[in-house]
Design an enzyme around this catalytic site. Sequence first.
Site, PDB file in Angstrom:
ATOM      1  N   LYS B  70      44.181  48.929  51.828  1.00  0.00           N
ATOM      2  CA  LYS B  70      44.529  48.791  50.417  1.00  0.00           C
ATOM      3  C   LYS B  70      45.154  50.097  49.948  1.00  0.00           C
ATOM      4  CE  LYS B  70      42.186  47.265  46.127  1.00  0.00           C
ATOM      5  NZ  LYS B  70      40.866  46.867  45.580  1.00  0.00           N
ATOM      6  N   SER B 145      41.103  42.631  43.106  1.00  0.00           N
ATOM      7  CA  SER B 145      42.300  43.433  43.196  1.00  0.00           C
ATOM      8  C   SER B 145      42.824  43.623  44.607  1.00  0.00           C
ATOM      9  CB  SER B 145      42.032  44.797  42.578  1.00  0.00           C
ATOM     10  OG  SER B 145      41.024  45.475  43.307  1.00  0.00           O
ATOM     11  N   SER B 169      36.397  42.577  43.931  1.00  0.00           N
ATOM     12  CA  SER B 169      37.774  42.796  44.370  1.00  0.00           C
ATOM     13  C   SER B 169      38.033  42.575  45.863  1.00  0.00           C
ATOM     14  CB  SER B 169      38.232  44.200  43.989  1.00  0.00           C
ATOM     15  OG  SER B 169      38.644  44.217  42.655  1.00  0.00           O
TER      16      SER B 169
END
Lengths: 475, 482, 95
Positions: B70, B145, B169
């Site tokens: 990420k 996310s 997330s």
Amino acid sequence: MKYETVIGLEVHVQLNTKTKAFCGCANVFGSRENTNICPVCLGLPGSLPVLNANALKSSVKVALAFNCAIRNFIKFDRKHYYYPDLPKNFQISQYDEPLSENGYLDIETAGSKKRIAIKRIHLEEDAGKLIHAEHAPYSFVDFNRAGTPLLEIVSEPDLNSPQEAYAYLSDLKLTLKYLDISDCDMEKGSLRCDANISLRPAGEKKLGVKTELKNMNSFKAVKAGLEFEIKRQTKCLEASLSIVQETRLWDEKKQETFSMRSKEEAHDYRYFPEPDLPLFSFTLEEIDEIRKQLPELPKERRKRFVSQLEIPEKSADVLIADKKIADFFEECLRIDNDSKNIANWLIGPVLSHANIHESFEALQLSPARLVELNAFVRGGAVSNLVAKSVLDEMLKTGKAAKDIIQEKNLGQISGADELKDVIESVIAGNKKSVEDYLAGKENALMFLVGQVMRMSGGKANPKVARDLLTERLKQ
Amino acid sequence: MKLNFLTGHELIESLRSKKADSGQIVADLKKRFDEVEPKVKAFARPPDFKDAANFESQGCVLGGLPVALKDNICSDGDLTECSSRVLGGFIAPYDATVVKKLKENGAVILGKTNMDEFAFGSSCETSCFYPTRNPWNLDCVPGGSSGGSAASVAADESIWALGSDTGGSIRQPASLCGVVGMKPTYGRVSRYGLIAFASSLDQIGPLTKDVRDNALLLNAIAGYDDRDATSVNIPVPDYLRSLEKDIKGMRIGIPKEYFIKGMDPEVEQAIREAISKLKSLGAEFKEVSLPHTEYAVAVYYIIATAEASSNLARFDGVQYGLRVHEKAKEAGPELVSMYKETRGKGFGAEAKRRIILGTYVLSSGYYDAYYSRALKVRTLIKEDFDKVFRECDLILTPTSPTPAFKIGERTDDPLSMYLSDIYTISVNLAGLPALSLPCGLTKNGLPIGLQVLGKPFGEEDIYCLAYHYEQNTQWHKMKPKL
Amino acid sequence: MAISREEVRYIANLARIGLTEEEVAHFQGQLEGILEYIDQLKKVDISKTNATAHVLDLKNVYRPDVVRPSLSSEKILKGAPSREGNFFKVPKVIE
């Protein structure tokens, strides 16, 4: 109207740990800008603080030395404000639960004693440094200092004069030096002091409007700043002008304070518990252990010097004023317990050399050597006068007193045979004085002894010279 | 079959038996990227395939396989921008501890995946680059996310990936994209090098194609780190071994508060079926109560935004990233105008909204009413779980109340977006481990996720249950048509 | 809980975020909705509850006072928006 001055002091002292408070960067002064930096002290995205064990231990030492109570749980908080020298735009500090509170420090001014309450002592991180370019619209940032462990020591507004403030600061610093947790050098910024000062009509209980003084680079400047502020505020009050609550900076050149004038926002620091640092706590046993490790503090030492070693109070003050000198003194006494004479050596000639060389540590002198020199004087091998020049030589060359006395043939002359010629020539060369003496003027004898000393290059034993002269003049 | 479609453990086995070589894996990944990335937009920027191809460490645990990260996990020398303009051009000068551990275990970094800006969102739409799309339906969000990480795994553009989870997330995008996502116990994985959103809630975890891969990857990244004072110094079990344990007699709680209003009927149906399946495998179920569940979202949005407002204060244009200073447009001194311009232009709307909310709840006069109160209700939420875990080994819930929603559907209604995290948020507040795994598809072909919650450091039980469920179903083998 | 535009501006200033007037208006409405939702916490009895600032019961996590190498200043400064030599450069800070 008579006004009473109310002063509170906020002292920041950098701890001399090997590394910074929350990262492994070296905690040193004077490196090239932005070289002692890492993701943590730069507050780079993703970095996390981990507390330096020694920083907290040193803080507890200080708290104990000032008689503070240590909290059961020690919590860190974030204090937010935007400033380019503050890498994360928040400072890791302590807010509502500082590590220690409710201590005190006893001070003495003009013979009267007073207890000053210490409100709190907490640990936080220092910011970096800003350098302002002259005539250019820029400032430069150096983060070497960012993350240095910093203790904040806050007094209650118990001080009522600049003299008391000065005494408080001096005593505070001395204790910190004894604890060996900081070099307390105001020029390097490892010790900093801000002051809050207000006036109120004598007898009034309510506090007046205070101003905060900053930018004082010495204790003398603190004192001068406070004195200036008292005059300024008195004038305002007498002219029925109101005092503005503001921050004022000390101008060392002009010897006056001036308002920062910047539009100060009301502070809203948005404190909350630092989520990256779990709590800390000490057991009573651990606190006792740290307490046991505390060195003898200056006040206790002074008391001991006076009561046990029979050193006069004034001399004791001088000796304890520098921990290294006091340690040196005690080291001497372990070899030879002639405390009075050794104290005199230290307070007199040794300290004046130290002042010339700017530090006591720089002197090439060991306790054993000083004790040896003192023993030569006591035994009559050299006169006091000669001994002083021997000390000069010792410090210059690093040689022992014994060797210098031998090499330079400075041994005191106490033999009648060796002094006979000198005495004869003094009598021959000072007929007037001889006559005066014989006519009953005792003073003349002193003059003649002085002449013998001079002619012998200071080596004559003055007592022997005097005896020999009297003997000879009787004839 | 193209190698990029295989799982990590299958590839390691192929490498070991010389049926595949690492060059071919990377070549297949690159080919896949070229084919589908223009549609999915899973990555924050194109990965560096060359680096990965040159790497040979097949003997190591992770077999030299590339891992996607990420965009909020720092890797030395790589752009790490949190999908935010304010971090534009930021090259991390150090490795996050998880990256260090991945490298020590023989992994290489494939590239950085797209995300909601600073992990603020549940849809990947707040990225400053572009929204990532759900590989199962390109009109839908992948969740967030960690939407880029989940989508890259679901689209077989990466073998596996790391994400971060502050309020769901990892799990919510795993659920929406039909992959396996684990949020470990708070303190299990070091946060050092994870660009913080909410420090007391964040955890890094793996997103993978199946449960075995997930355990394998967690093995590699878990453990105490002396650079993270909130990481816990207790031994890390071998999570692969936990897969083989028996689930007979495992006591599983079903919280009644989770099966009420707002849950999509297809989601509810899939969860009921999963429960029957697990019952047939020998697990025991009972209804439990988590009475403070309804307050979790409110507590979360106070704590998370407060911490975020603090963590994001550092993005000011002084040391790195964006600086906007077009002179005194804002009133006040130049420096202040630089701060305001930089932050005003650097942060997107959701980031500004959260920073302002977080600043507000911490500001003078409001601390007790909001932050302090939220910390106390957090205690009650945690105590609810403590109570349930005295009589249960695990808790089972849906991961998300709905399957993937349409792009743009909730962007201007922050509250409805926040409520899509309703099943995942409590876990972060209580610091628990939880995993989402695929348990069905809707009529429209969108994945549904099953969430398994464990006791603190109870990842083994979670993996055990998830593995047995997975081995007795086919959901993890379903692939989106791209 | 009502929040005024003035408060939004005050908070944005505290957070050093430049907002346009449109943004102020937009956020004011949204924040009001969120705060109203958050206000349900007032219903909870917290009189006998302690705060959880740290979910783990960790204590006394220290680092030994041992120097670790610093980063090279070049590595850090090459990413600076503005620099002069080894310094970061910022608009003048008025003291």
